[in-house]
Design a protein around this motif. Structure first.
Motif, PDB file in Angstrom:
ATOM      1  N   PHE A 147       0.849  -1.189   0.000  1.00  0.00           N
ATOM      2  CA  PHE A 147       0.000   0.000   0.000  1.00  0.00           C
ATOM      3  C   PHE A 147       0.885   1.240   0.000  1.00  0.00           C
ATOM      4  CE2 PHE A 147      -2.979  -3.154   1.471  1.00  0.00           C
ATOM      5  CZ  PHE A 147      -4.204  -2.731   0.972  1.00  0.00           C
ATOM      6  N   VAL A 148       0.475   2.244  -0.753  1.00  0.00           N
ATOM      7  CA  VAL A 148       1.205   3.515  -0.813  1.00  0.00           C
ATOM      8  C   VAL A 148       0.210   4.642  -0.557  1.00  0.00           C
ATOM      9  CG1 VAL A 148       2.630   5.063  -2.203  1.00  0.00           C
ATOM     10  CG2 VAL A 148       2.867   2.576  -2.467  1.00  0.00           C
ATOM     11  N   ARG A 149       0.439   5.414   0.507  1.00  0.00           N
ATOM     12  CA  ARG A 149      -0.402   6.566   0.841  1.00  0.00           C
ATOM     13  C   ARG A 149       0.098   7.781   0.054  1.00  0.00           C
ATOM     14  NH1 ARG A 149      -2.661   7.055   5.996  1.00  0.00           N
ATOM     15  NH2 ARG A 149      -2.980   9.210   5.365  1.00  0.00           N
ATOM     16  N   THR A 150      -0.527   8.069  -1.078  1.00  0.00           N
ATOM     17  CA  THR A 150      -0.060   9.164  -1.926  1.00  0.00           C
ATOM     18  C   THR A 150      -0.315  10.530  -1.310  1.00  0.00           C
ATOM     19  OG1 THR A 150      -2.144   9.188  -3.168  1.00  0.00           O
ATOM     20  CG2 THR A 150      -0.364   7.802  -4.025  1.00  0.00           C
ATOM     21  N   ASP A 151      -1.174  10.599  -0.287  1.00  0.00           N
ATOM     22  CA  ASP A 151      -1.431  11.874   0.390  1.00  0.00           C
ATOM     23  C   ASP A 151      -0.369  12.196   1.436  1.00  0.00           C
ATOM     24  OD1 ASP A 151      -2.527   9.574   1.745  1.00  0.00           O
ATOM     25  OD2 ASP A 151      -3.455  10.945   3.183  1.00  0.00           O
ATOM     26  N   VAL A 152       0.512  11.261   1.733  1.00  0.00           N
ATOM     27  CA  VAL A 152       1.581  11.465   2.724  1.00  0.00           C
ATOM     28  C   VAL A 152       2.874  11.751   1.965  1.00  0.00           C
ATOM     29  CG1 VAL A 152       2.944  10.412   4.565  1.00  0.00           C
ATOM     30  CG2 VAL A 152       0.475   9.966   4.415  1.00  0.00           C
ATOM     31  N   THR A 153       3.449  12.936   2.207  1.00  0.00           N
ATOM     32  CA  THR A 153       4.647  13.351   1.464  1.00  0.00           C
ATOM     33  C   THR A 153       5.817  13.734   2.371  1.00  0.00           C
ATOM     34  OG1 THR A 153       3.813  15.628   1.377  1.00  0.00           O
ATOM     35  CG2 THR A 153       3.278  14.176  -0.482  1.00  0.00           C
ATOM     36  N   VAL A 163       3.618   1.162   2.757  1.00  0.00           N
ATOM     37  CA  VAL A 163       3.228   0.266   3.862  1.00  0.00           C
ATOM     38  C   VAL A 163       3.083  -1.152   3.306  1.00  0.00           C
ATOM     39  CG1 VAL A 163       1.654  -0.094   5.798  1.00  0.00           C
ATOM     40  CG2 VAL A 163       1.937   2.210   4.834  1.00  0.00           C
ATOM     41  N   PRO A 164       4.137  -1.964   3.375  1.00  0.00           N
ATOM     42  CA  PRO A 164       4.039  -3.347   2.912  1.00  0.00           C
ATOM     43  C   PRO A 164       3.110  -4.164   3.813  1.00  0.00           C
ATOM     44  CG  PRO A 164       6.334  -2.648   3.177  1.00  0.00           C
ATOM     45  CD  PRO A 164       5.482  -1.642   3.858  1.00  0.00           C
ATOM     46  N   VAL A 165       2.374  -5.082   3.219  1.00  0.00           N
ATOM     47  CA  VAL A 165       1.490  -5.956   3.993  1.00  0.00           C
ATOM     48  C   VAL A 165       2.301  -7.121   4.542  1.00  0.00           C
ATOM     49  CG1 VAL A 165      -0.515  -7.460   3.935  1.00  0.00           C
ATOM     50  CG2 VAL A 165      -0.520  -5.329   2.632  1.00  0.00           C
ATOM     51  N   THR A 166       2.382  -7.197   5.869  1.00  0.00           N
ATOM     52  CA  THR A 166       2.990  -8.328   6.563  1.00  0.00           C
ATOM     53  C   THR A 166       2.188  -8.584   7.839  1.00  0.00           C
ATOM     54  OG1 THR A 166       4.480  -6.999   7.932  1.00  0.00           O
ATOM     55  CG2 THR A 166       5.303  -7.658   5.751  1.00  0.00           C
ATOM     56  N   ALA A 167       2.404  -9.726   8.447  1.00  0.00           N
ATOM     57  CA  ALA A 167       1.719 -10.015   9.712  1.00  0.00           C
ATOM     58  C   ALA A 167       2.119  -9.028  10.792  1.00  0.00           C
ATOM     59  CB  ALA A 167       2.026 -11.442  10.153  1.00  0.00           C
ATOM     60  N   ASP A 168       3.397  -8.647  10.819  1.00  0.00           N
ATOM     61  CA  ASP A 168       3.889  -7.725  11.835  1.00  0.00           C
ATOM     62  C   ASP A 168       3.418  -6.297  11.609  1.00  0.00           C
ATOM     63  OD1 ASP A 168       5.214  -9.737  13.143  1.00  0.00           O
ATOM     64  OD2 ASP A 168       7.125  -9.377  12.127  1.00  0.00           O
ATOM     65  N   ALA A 169       2.970  -5.988  10.384  1.00  0.00           N
ATOM     66  CA  ALA A 169       2.511  -4.629  10.089  1.00  0.00           C
ATOM     67  C   ALA A 169       1.136  -4.340  10.671  1.00  0.00           C
ATOM     68  CB  ALA A 169       2.489  -4.393   8.582  1.00  0.00           C
ATOM     69  N   VAL A 170       0.404  -5.384  11.076  1.00  0.00           N
ATOM     70  CA  VAL A 170      -0.927  -5.176  11.647  1.00  0.00           C
ATOM     71  C   VAL A 170      -0.777  -4.526  13.015  1.00  0.00           C
ATOM     72  CG1 VAL A 170      -3.045  -6.291  12.435  1.00  0.00           C
ATOM     73  CG2 VAL A 170      -1.896  -7.101  10.359  1.00  0.00           C
ATOM     74  N   CYS A 171      -1.340  -3.330  13.151  1.00  0.00           N
ATOM     75  CA  CYS A 171      -1.149  -2.565  14.385  1.00  0.00           C
ATOM     76  C   CYS A 171      -2.447  -2.331  15.146  1.00  0.00           C
ATOM     77  CB  CYS A 171      -0.497  -1.215  14.070  1.00  0.00           C
ATOM     78  SG  CYS A 171      -1.500  -0.145  13.010  1.00  0.00           S
ATOM     79  N   ILE A 229      -2.871  -1.595   9.124  1.00  0.00           N
ATOM     80  CA  ILE A 229      -1.435  -1.831   9.043  1.00  0.00           C
ATOM     81  C   ILE A 229      -0.704  -0.503   9.090  1.00  0.00           C
ATOM     82  CG2 ILE A 229      -1.594  -4.031   7.810  1.00  0.00           C
ATOM     83  CD1 ILE A 229      -1.052  -2.488   5.204  1.00  0.00           C
ATOM     84  N   ASN A 230       0.561  -0.562   9.533  1.00  0.00           N
ATOM     85  CA  ASN A 230       1.378   0.648   9.518  1.00  0.00           C
ATOM     86  C   ASN A 230       2.813   0.297   9.181  1.00  0.00           C
ATOM     87  OD1 ASN A 230       2.375  -0.431  11.900  1.00  0.00           O
ATOM     88  ND2 ASN A 230       2.042   1.402  13.137  1.00  0.00           N
ATOM     89  N   ASN A 231       3.624   1.341   9.005  1.00  0.00           N
ATOM     90  CA  ASN A 231       5.056   1.146   8.761  1.00  0.00           C
ATOM     91  C   ASN A 231       5.845   1.788   9.889  1.00  0.00           C
ATOM     92  OD1 ASN A 231       5.005   3.904   8.252  1.00  0.00           O
ATOM     93  ND2 ASN A 231       5.378   3.715   6.039  1.00  0.00           N
ATOM     94  N   ALA A 232       7.170   1.810   9.774  1.00  0.00           N
ATOM     95  CA  ALA A 232       8.019   2.339  10.843  1.00  0.00           C
ATOM     96  C   ALA A 232       7.804   3.828  11.066  1.00  0.00           C
ATOM     97  CB  ALA A 232       9.486   2.063  10.518  1.00  0.00           C
ATOM     98  N   ALA A 233       7.309   4.535  10.048  1.00  0.00           N
ATOM     99  CA  ALA A 233       7.029   5.971  10.170  1.00  0.00           C
ATOM    100  C   ALA A 233       5.610   6.225  10.678  1.00  0.00           C
ATOM    101  CB  ALA A 233       7.233   6.657   8.822  1.00  0.00           C
TER     102      ALA A 233
END
Length: 298
Positions: free
Chosen positions: A43-49, A55-63, A71-75
């Motif tokens: 997933f790519v949030r084009t509104d976030v610059t 945001v890659p889909v992984t089991a650990d990304a589920v927050c 899901i989220n990423n490190a940012a």
């Protein structure tokens, strides 16, 4: 299992759609685009610059798993309510794609996966010359929380069983048990909608959820009555939607499953918990590449 099931797939071309987020109520525009083999779902949030918006889909990304899978990423860039789209991607054997969206939540569409199936059908599929990797369940994994349960057990195919029990006479006790492939998903589950109770709406909206919910995108229940004028699409639409949710939640593994999932009164949280428990026990599963086995057999 068709020969094409041995190989990875992406969408054949880009497809664009838009809709309202169930929880945020925001209008979101989405583009699903092809991706390289082994890329997975991104997933790519084009509104976030101002920071990493991928945001890659992984089991650990589920927050977060309250009434949807987030899901989220490190940012800490988040994408909400991914499960209905993920279920469609899983059922249609789309291993790799980029999902660009200009808001925080995947549109709810009509509350089911059917619109996503139709969108992916428009995009078409392209086979990639890389073997598809399956996760084969070798030993039982069970997660329990009170009277709720989610489990993964060995099987020679992908099966999903789900059981729910509500005091509302509109739902009651329901159970479904299906072998899942593309045909059965399309015919048995894809059009089954999410549901909610009128009594919960005000409390949910107070904490920022269900702001886009309506009878256009959910089955709405008031006590023992279904308020939607059109009624249900199936007598057991409720439990079938829970099975649909589970398929989407399991696909955060990044590979299809050869095994049986069973959920009893479970939700997104327990679905993700059994995924994490599986990954934490490497002896309970192995990666199978069916194309390699076919070549060896020949």
């Amino acid at each position: 299992m068709s020969v094409s099931a041995h190989y990875q797939h992406t969408v054949a071309g880009p497809v664009i759609f838009a809709g309202i987020g169930l929880h945020t109520g925001e209008h979101v525009r989405v583009a699903v685009r092809p991706a390289a083999a082994d890329a997975g779902v991104l997933f790519v949030r084009t509104d976030v610059t101002d920071r990493d918006n991928r945001v890659p889909v992984t089991a650990d990304a589920v927050c977060q798993t309250q009434l949807g899978t987030v899901i989220n990423n490190a940012a800490d860039v988040r994408v909400s309510t991914i499960e209905h789209l993920m279920a469609a991607l899983a059922a249609l054997s789309i291993d790799n794609c980029v999902v660009e969206l200009d808001g925080p939540e995947v549109p709810i569409m009509d509350g089911s996966s059917e619109p996503f199936v139709q969108i992916l059908d428009r995009a078409g599929r392209r086979r990639q010359d890389v073997h598809r990797r399956y996760i084969e369940i070798l030993a039982p994994i069970v997660v329990e929380e009170g009277d709720k349960l989610a489990s993964l057990t060995p099987s020679d195919r992908f099966e999903v069983a789900f059981e729910i029990d509500f005091t509302s006479q509109a739902i009651g006790h329901q159970r479904v048990d299906l072998v899942i492939d593309e045909d059965s998903f399309r015919e048995e589950l894809s059009n089954c909608r999410t549901f909610g109770f009128v009594r919960d709406v005000e409390a949910l909206r107070a904490i920022g959820l269900a702001r886009g919910g309506s009878m256009d995108n959910a089955v709405v229940i008031d006590g023992d009555r279904i308020l939607n004028p059109e009624g249900l699409r199936r007598p057991d639409e409720f439990v079938r939607h829970k099975a649909l949710d589970a398929i989407g939640d399991l696909y955060v593994l990044g590979s299809p499953i050869i095994g049986r999932f069973e959920g009893v009164l479970a939700g997104h949280g327990l679905n993700n918990a059994v995924v994490r428990a599986l990954l934490a026990n490497p002896r309970a599963w192995r990666v199978r590449t069916l194309a390699m086995e076919l070549a060896q057999a020949g």
